[in-house]
Enzyme design. Structure first.
Site, short mmCIF file in Angstrom:
data_model
loop_
_atom_site.label_atom_id
_atom_site.label_comp_id
_atom_site.label_asym_id
_atom_site.label_seq_id
_atom_site.Cartn_x
_atom_site.Cartn_y
_atom_site.Cartn_z
N CYS B 135 0.83 -1.22 0.00
CA CYS B 135 0.00 0.00 0.00
C CYS B 135 0.86 1.26 0.00
CB CYS B 135 -0.85 0.08 1.25
SG CYS B 135 -1.66 -1.42 1.60
N THR B 198 0.54 -8.45 -6.71
CA THR B 198 0.38 -8.24 -8.16
C THR B 198 1.49 -7.35 -8.73
OG1 THR B 198 -1.07 -6.40 -7.63
CG2 THR B 198 -2.11 -8.49 -8.13
C1 LIG Z 1 -9.19 -8.94 -7.34
C2 LIG Z 1 -7.94 -9.05 -6.50
C3 LIG Z 1 -7.89 -8.47 -5.23
C4 LIG Z 1 -6.75 -8.57 -4.44
N1 LIG Z 1 -6.75 -8.03 -3.19
C5 LIG Z 1 -5.66 -8.19 -2.38
C6 LIG Z 1 -5.67 -7.71 -1.04
O1 LIG Z 1 -6.66 -7.15 -0.56
N2 LIG Z 1 -4.54 -7.89 -0.28
C7 LIG Z 1 -3.43 -8.54 -0.76
O2 LIG Z 1 -2.45 -8.70 -0.05
N3 LIG Z 1 -3.41 -9.02 -2.02
C8 LIG Z 1 -4.50 -8.86 -2.85
N4 LIG Z 1 -4.47 -9.36 -4.13
C9 LIG Z 1 -3.25 -10.05 -4.62
C10 LIG Z 1 -3.38 -11.57 -4.52
O3 LIG Z 1 -3.57 -11.98 -3.18
C11 LIG Z 1 -2.15 -12.26 -5.11
O4 LIG Z 1 -1.01 -11.88 -4.35
C12 LIG Z 1 -1.88 -11.89 -6.55
O5 LIG Z 1 -3.10 -11.78 -7.26
C13 LIG Z 1 -0.98 -12.88 -7.27
O6 LIG Z 1 -1.52 -14.19 -7.25
P1 LIG Z 1 -2.42 -14.82 -8.44
O7 LIG Z 1 -1.66 -14.63 -9.72
O8 LIG Z 1 -2.61 -16.26 -8.06
O9 LIG Z 1 -3.69 -14.06 -8.45
C14 LIG Z 1 -5.61 -9.26 -4.94
C15 LIG Z 1 -5.66 -9.85 -6.21
C16 LIG Z 1 -6.80 -9.76 -6.99
C17 LIG Z 1 -6.82 -10.41 -8.34
#
Ligand SMILES: Cc1cc2nc3c(=O)[nH]c(=O)nc-3n(C[C@H](O)[C@H](O)[C@H](O)COP(=O)(O)O)c2cc1C
Ligand SMILES: Cc1cc2nc3c(=O)[nH]c(=O)nc-3n(C[C@H](O)[C@H](O)[C@H](O)COP(=O)(O)OP(=O)(O)OC[C@H]3O[C@@H](n4cnc5c(N)ncnc54)[C@H](O)[C@@H]3O)c2cc1C
Ligand code: FES
Lengths: 241, 307
Positions: B135, B198
């Protein structure tokens, strides 16, 4: 869950009807949608359910981009993965006797089953369908066959041709149409269906949130879960974009 | 069946999970959305939606943009605020989920992280505090805490000072030296590292010549980022002694195994759940088979086998 395509035919130059066979038990209300997995595209495509029975469901969709273009090339016999029963859908159990049903473009499909359900509930709906041109009209005959009062608008705005004598309004269509309609109907009650870009379609990602009101309170809702249909009194027009 | 001899258990800071599969924060809400699809008790556990001190509506829509092998989101940490999570979400979760959860917290100042940690650490249902340092820091021109070793360490120390549960720091991949940041967290007392969040991304609608998401940029996730995640998990696992939760682009049981071989003790699954709500159930169902194929009987033995 897998569904088998029974039919996928053009209704106009760019609008197609797809009939699929499979489990429809999760579909409970008109105005709900399915989320279609299109091979080669990462996210699913949300499409309203136009009609359904115990073993089949009908979708009507317009080719607007690559995903819907790929859908239009699918063949009868092909298997498609759908999430079904998504969203709240329209509520037909309201007091109204003479509801006005207004659809614009590809907002028309979910209103077909809605109109059937309104008739079944003993109401006398009037249906207004708006299209940009005569060539873009679809499903006017099918609506007509239900035996309802019909107005088909193919030039100008549906809001310039509103009939009188309605006591409730159901609507689905582009945002400018919904906004103009809300202005015209004033304080009449109703239910409007909205669209938003979706990450999941089942309430998990918060990608589709919108703000609604309840009295003075602002309440965040998900278009895919608490929507896509909202009551006119809860819509915060200044936050819709 | 032959599965009897398969052992999928892993241990995170003394907490034994039935399996290493954990839905990542932000794709699983506070647990209810998947009840229509399967019983979440089959999961190792899950990480709940990033929670902040104040309630947040999040960013304007559109918040989602499709990409070739993934998606961009700019949800903007929409959540009801930590007090409501404690008073409403956790009691509701208790009615259907019988394991501790990972509490993902965010803040725009160190004080906000500390507030959330204090509120959540004493909750019985919380097993681990997962601190999202991606953040922006409002006191630092909006620069993310997680982009410097000092910023990440400052948050770690502050949260550790009030935490009674293990503290895992969730790192952003949008940095030049992930190892330096992970080490700074370890030195500041972190009990574990979770990565990756991300990747900062952007898509443009070429017809309207405008960015697709209202916020212009957003977080890129999904299968496209898997190799980046494996690389960073590997680097951090090599450099740190504390356990690593791997996350990023995981879609299959085989991906879980690969992530563990890179050094992950447990594996988080994010975006895959959004396109397929059964993703984690399918991964857990397939894991024994995949393990058998690869001659693995005890999953924890492959953690960090790649040197
Ligand atoms: C819609 C969405 C919301 C997310 N919200 C958070 C969040 O609130 N806190 C956090 O630490 N990561 C958040 N992430 C990141 C995911 O937890 C993860 O670290 C990231 O998407 C990579 O993994 P993936 O490729 O399997 O999605 C979010 C990801 C997505 C797609
Ligand atoms: C609840 C709901 C019901 C819908 N019902 C219908 C229907 O019955 N018939 C119909 O023709 N269309 C309907 N739509 C719109 C339809 O989802 C889009 O036209 C479609 O997703 C476009 O996909 P594409 O790949 O062709 O376009 P692209 O522009 O290439 O799509 C790129 C991305 O943007 C998303 N997207 C683009 N336009 C929209 C949009 N208007 N709404 C939501 N997401 C969009 C796509 O899903 C995809 O993720 C509905 C949308 C929603 C939200
Ligand atoms: S699209 Fe994911 S919550 Fe609505």
């Amino acid at each position: 869950m897998e569904y088998r395509i029974l039919e996928n035919i053009p209704l106009t130059d760019s609008v197609f009807r797809m009939v699929l066979e499979g489990d429809t038990s999760k579909i409970t209300r008109p105005g709900q949608f399915v989320n279609v997995s299109v091979p080669g595209y990462f996210l699913r495509r949300p499409i309203s359910v136009c009609d359904w029975d115990d073993t089949t469901l009908t979708l009507i969709y317009k080719v607007v981009g690559d995903g819907t273009e790929a859908m239009s090339r699918m063949q009868p016999g092909d298997e498609v993965d759908l999430l079904t029963g998504l969203g709240n859908g329209f509520d037909v159990t309201v007091e109204a006797k003479h509801p006005l049903v207004v659809g614009g473009g590809v907002g028309v499909p979910p209103l077909y089953r809605l109109t059937k359900e309104l008739l079944k509930a003993g109401k006398r709906p009037t249906v207004m369908l708006g299209f940009n041109t005569v060539d873009e009209v679809f499903y006017a005959k099918e609506f007509d066959a239900l035996g309802v009062g019909m107005i088909v608008v193919t030039s100008g705005y549906v809001t310039d041709r509103l009939p009188s004598g309605y006591d409730y309004v159901y609507a689905c269509g582009p945002l400018p149409m919904l906004r103009a309609l809300a202005d015209r109907i004033g304080t009449a009650a109703g239910q409007f269906s909205f669209e938003e870009r979706m990450g999941c379609g089942f309430g998990a990602c918060m990608g589709c949130s919108c703000q609604t009101k309840s009295g003075d309170k602002r309440i965040s809702k998900r278009i895919c879960k608490e929507g896509p249909v909202f009551k006119t009194e809860e819509i915060l027009w200044e936050t819709c974009r | 069946m032959g599965n009897m001899s398969i052992d999928m258990r892993v241990v995170l800071s003394g907490w034994e999970l039935d399996n290493p599969v954990i839905p990542a924060s932000g794709v699983y809400g506070y647990g209810c959305e998947y009840l229509d699809y399967y019983d979440p008790n089959i999961l190792g556990t899950f990480s709940f939606k990033g929670t902040t001190k104040e309630p947040r509506f999040g960013n304007s829509t559109p918040r989602i943009a499709e990409c070739r092998a993934g998606m961009i989101n700019s949800v903007g940490l929409q959540n009801p605020g930590v007090d409501k999570v404690v008073s409403e979400e956790l009691p509701r979760l208790k009615t259907f989920f019988h394991k501790p959860v990972i509490a993902n917290i965010s803040g725009f100042s160190v004080e906000e992280y500390v507030y959330c940690a204090e509120r959540l650490t004493h909750e019985k249902q919380v097993g681990i505090l997962e601190v999202n340092v991606s953040c922006p820091n409002v006191h630092c021109g909006g620069m993310s805490f997680g982009v410097t070793p000092e910023g990440a360490a400052e948050v770690t120390r502050a949260v550790k000072a009030v935490a009674t549960k293990p503290v895992y720091i969730k790192l952003s991949p949008n940095v030049t030296d992930i190892v330096a940041i992970a080490r700074a967290c370890e030195d500041a007392g972190a009990d574990g590292i979770c990565l990756i969040n991300t990747l900062l991304g952007m898509r443009i609608d070429v017809k309207t010549r405008k960015p697709i998401v209202a916020n212009t940029m957003g977080g890129f996730s999904g299968p496209a980022i898997f190799p980046v995640a494996v690389r960073m998990v590997y680097q951090v696992a090599q450099a740190c002694k504390i356990p690593v939760m791997g996350c990023g682009g995981v879609e299959t049981a085989r991906d879980v195994i690969e992530m563990m071989m890179a050094g992950a003790t447990a594996v988080q699954v994010g975006t895959a759940n959004l396109t397929n709500p059964y993703a984690c159930k399918e991964i857990i169902d397939h894991l024994p088979l995949e393990m058998q194929k690869l001659g693995i009987t005890k999953l924890s033995e492959i953690i960090g086998v790649v040197k």
